[in-house]
Design an enzyme around this catalytic site. Structure first.
Site, mmCIF file in Angstrom:
data_model
loop_
_atom_site.group_PDB
_atom_site.id
_atom_site.type_symbol
_atom_site.label_atom_id
_atom_site.label_comp_id
_atom_site.label_asym_id
_atom_site.label_seq_id
_atom_site.Cartn_x
_atom_site.Cartn_y
_atom_site.Cartn_z
ATOM 1 N N SER A 95 22.481 62.112 47.634
ATOM 2 C CA SER A 95 21.069 62.223 48.010
ATOM 3 C C SER A 95 20.837 63.404 48.948
ATOM 4 O O SER A 95 19.831 64.123 48.826
ATOM 5 C CB SER A 95 20.603 60.916 48.667
ATOM 6 O OG SER A 95 20.601 59.882 47.696
ATOM 7 N N SER A 106 13.512 51.473 49.165
ATOM 8 C CA SER A 106 14.370 52.585 49.614
ATOM 9 C C SER A 106 13.727 53.459 50.689
ATOM 10 O O SER A 106 13.814 54.685 50.634
ATOM 11 C CB SER A 106 14.765 53.464 48.405
ATOM 12 O OG SER A 106 15.114 52.704 47.282
ATOM 13 N N GLU A 124 20.580 50.588 46.320
ATOM 14 C CA GLU A 124 21.759 51.121 45.625
ATOM 15 C C GLU A 124 23.046 50.457 46.092
ATOM 16 O O GLU A 124 24.087 50.626 45.466
ATOM 17 C CB GLU A 124 21.820 52.660 45.734
ATOM 18 C CG GLU A 124 22.072 53.187 47.102
ATOM 19 C CD GLU A 124 22.117 54.731 47.172
ATOM 20 O OE1 GLU A 124 21.647 55.420 46.258
ATOM 21 O OE2 GLU A 124 22.625 55.238 48.180
#
Ligand SMILES: O=C(O)C1=C[C@@H](OP(=O)(O)O)[C@@H](O)[C@H](O)C1
Ligand SMILES: C=C(OP(=O)(O)O)C(=O)O
Length: 446
Positions: free
Chosen positions: A31, A215, A334
């Site tokens: 990310s 998220s 995740e």
């Protein structure tokens, strides 16, 4: 079409004969690497990424930016050829931003960050940019980005699919302005619009309208990284309205950034310490980070481990007991496959909540985890927004992975404690961690 042999290959998941005791150098964050690449490509001066992740998702991002005209020079020092070789340990990338050009073609693979972060970048190119990817990428939500960009002035041809494949007809600039978006299916819609916004003529004001927003740490990561390259960003946390983010137009600085280890990819190794009652050290664990994997310190402690964060990194120790948890994973979705795997080996039931959007990830993760754990003798049921996991004695068998890297690592965790687990297509870990099989066997001293 004949099946790809790599996809049907079975990898015997190593069984742990005793407590693990290892130091695992975890490669850079997917990310952070992909945000850093986008921001460097949009900057007005060259920048550096040090210790970037080299994996399928980040190489797709780099390849796409190169297709748009950005120069990315790779320097790989010979001393970096540890743990999997230079393929996986690229030392530094120098990014030289230029004008963004079309026509170009972008392969997004099945990378959420590429399929969502790059269409806004493509609106700034001076020609058409065609986006295509893996079959699963056609099913993953993109409508929030497409609709928002159209309202901000972009021309996009998606043949009314609201999904890939599509062409963004870059006009060299985008008006920008205020836009509402329902990001309940993916936080990446918000991140995508914010990341390119300093280059929109009017910047952007993004207003999330959905009932839930997953998220959040990943949105904070976007905001922090934008600010670090000089962007002005107003957020709900900085006194703004709830669910509203504002980015002012302006030039971005080139930065020299060392990428943090991927804490979500550290998860299987920490889980190994937890389920074997051993110890794993992850060097360079950041003292402060927006990565959702940092929540593992708390969640895996609740599940029976203990951790110490030192100058060197994270020292995580299992106690020999693994407990179930009742936890809302909406902010850290995740992490769900790895937590579900540990929960299946625990001494009490678990409830994982707040992750309905995982049905739209690399695969339908709630269905896949339920099916695969149950086929090993487990007792998992899907709920509207998560999983109930009642631990049972598991047996060996094939653990299918559905081209989902986190399914593969979840199966490997179970294999540590259950003999005879075979992981289908372990190579799918290349999405974010090509070194996984070597790091795993290295951890076990094999
Ligand atoms: O912005 C990012 O880097 C990510 C955001 C999250 O996506 P969703 O909000 O779609 O879950 C996360 O699951 C994904 O692995 C990476
Ligand atoms: C959901 C994930 O990836 P993506 O960036 O493709 O959304 C993930 O890595 O768990």
């Amino acid at each position: 079409m004949a099946p790809n042999p790599a996809h049907t290959a079975l990898w015997p998941a190593p069984h742990a004969s005793g407590p693990v005791d290892a130091t695992v150098h975890v490669p850079g964050s997917k990310s952070v690497t992909n945000r850093a690449l986008v921001l460097a490509a949009l900057a007005s001066e060259p920048g550096w990424l040090r210790r970037p992740l080299r994996s399928r998702d980040t190489l797709l991002m780099a390849g796409a930016l190169r297709a748009l005209g950005v120069e990315i020079e790779e320097t790989v020092s010979s001393s970096s050829s540890v743990a999997g070789g230079p393929e996986s340990t690229g030392e530094a990338w120098r990014v030289l931003p230029t004008g963004l050009h079309g026509p170009a073609t972008v392969d997004v693979g099945n990378a959420g960050t590429v399929m969502r972060f790059l269409p806004p970048v493509a609106t700034l190119a001076d020609g058409p940019v065609r986006f295509d990817g893996d079959p699963r990428s056609y099913e993953r939500p993109l409508n929030g980005v497409i609709d928002a960009l159209r309202r901000l002035g972009a021309r996009i041809d998606d043949e009314d699919r609201g999904a890939l494949p599509m062409t963004v007809h870059g006009g060299g600039a985008l008006d920008g302005g205020t836009v509402s978006v329902d990001a309940s299916s993916s936080s990446q819609f918000v991140s995508a619009l914010l990341l390119s916004a300093p280059r929109f003529n009017q910047g952007v004001e993004v207003r999330h309208t959905g009932a839930t927003l997953p998220s959040l740490p990943h949105i904070r990561m976007t905001v922090d990284m934008l600010r670090a390259v000089g962007a002005q960003v107003d957020t709900p946390e900085s006194g703004g309205e709830p669910n509203v983010w504002r980015v002012t137009p302006g030039a971005l600085l080139g930065r020299d950034l060392t990428i943090e280890p991927d804490l979500s990819n550290a998860q299987p190794f920490l889980a190994a310490a937890l389920v074997t009652g051993g110890k794993v050290v992850v060097p360079d664990w950041p003292a402060r980070t927006t990565q959702p994997g940092d929540r593992l310190r708390e969640i895996f402690t609740e599940m029976g481990g203990s951790c110490e964060l030192t100058e060197y990194g994270l020292v995580f120790t299992g106690s020999g007991s693994v407990h179930g948890v009742d936890v809302d994973l909406g902010e850290v979705g995740e992490l769900t496959p790895g937590i579900a795997a540990v929960a299946a080996l625990a001494d009490s039931p678990s409830t994982l909540r707040g992750v309905a959007h995982l049905r739209l990830h690399e695969t339908d993760r709630l269905a896949a985890l339920t099916k695969e754990i149950n086929e090993l003798g487990g007792d998992v049921t899907e709920t509207a927004d998560g999983l109930h996991i009642r631990p049972r004695r598991l047996h060996g068998g094939i653990f299918h992975t559905y081209e989902d890297h986190r399914m593969a690592t979840a199966g490997a965790i179970i294999g540590l404690a259950v003999e005879g687990v075979q992981i289908e297509n372990v190579a799918t870990t290349a999405k974010t961690l090509p070194d996984f099989p070597d790091l795993w066997t290295g951890m076990l001293g094999a």
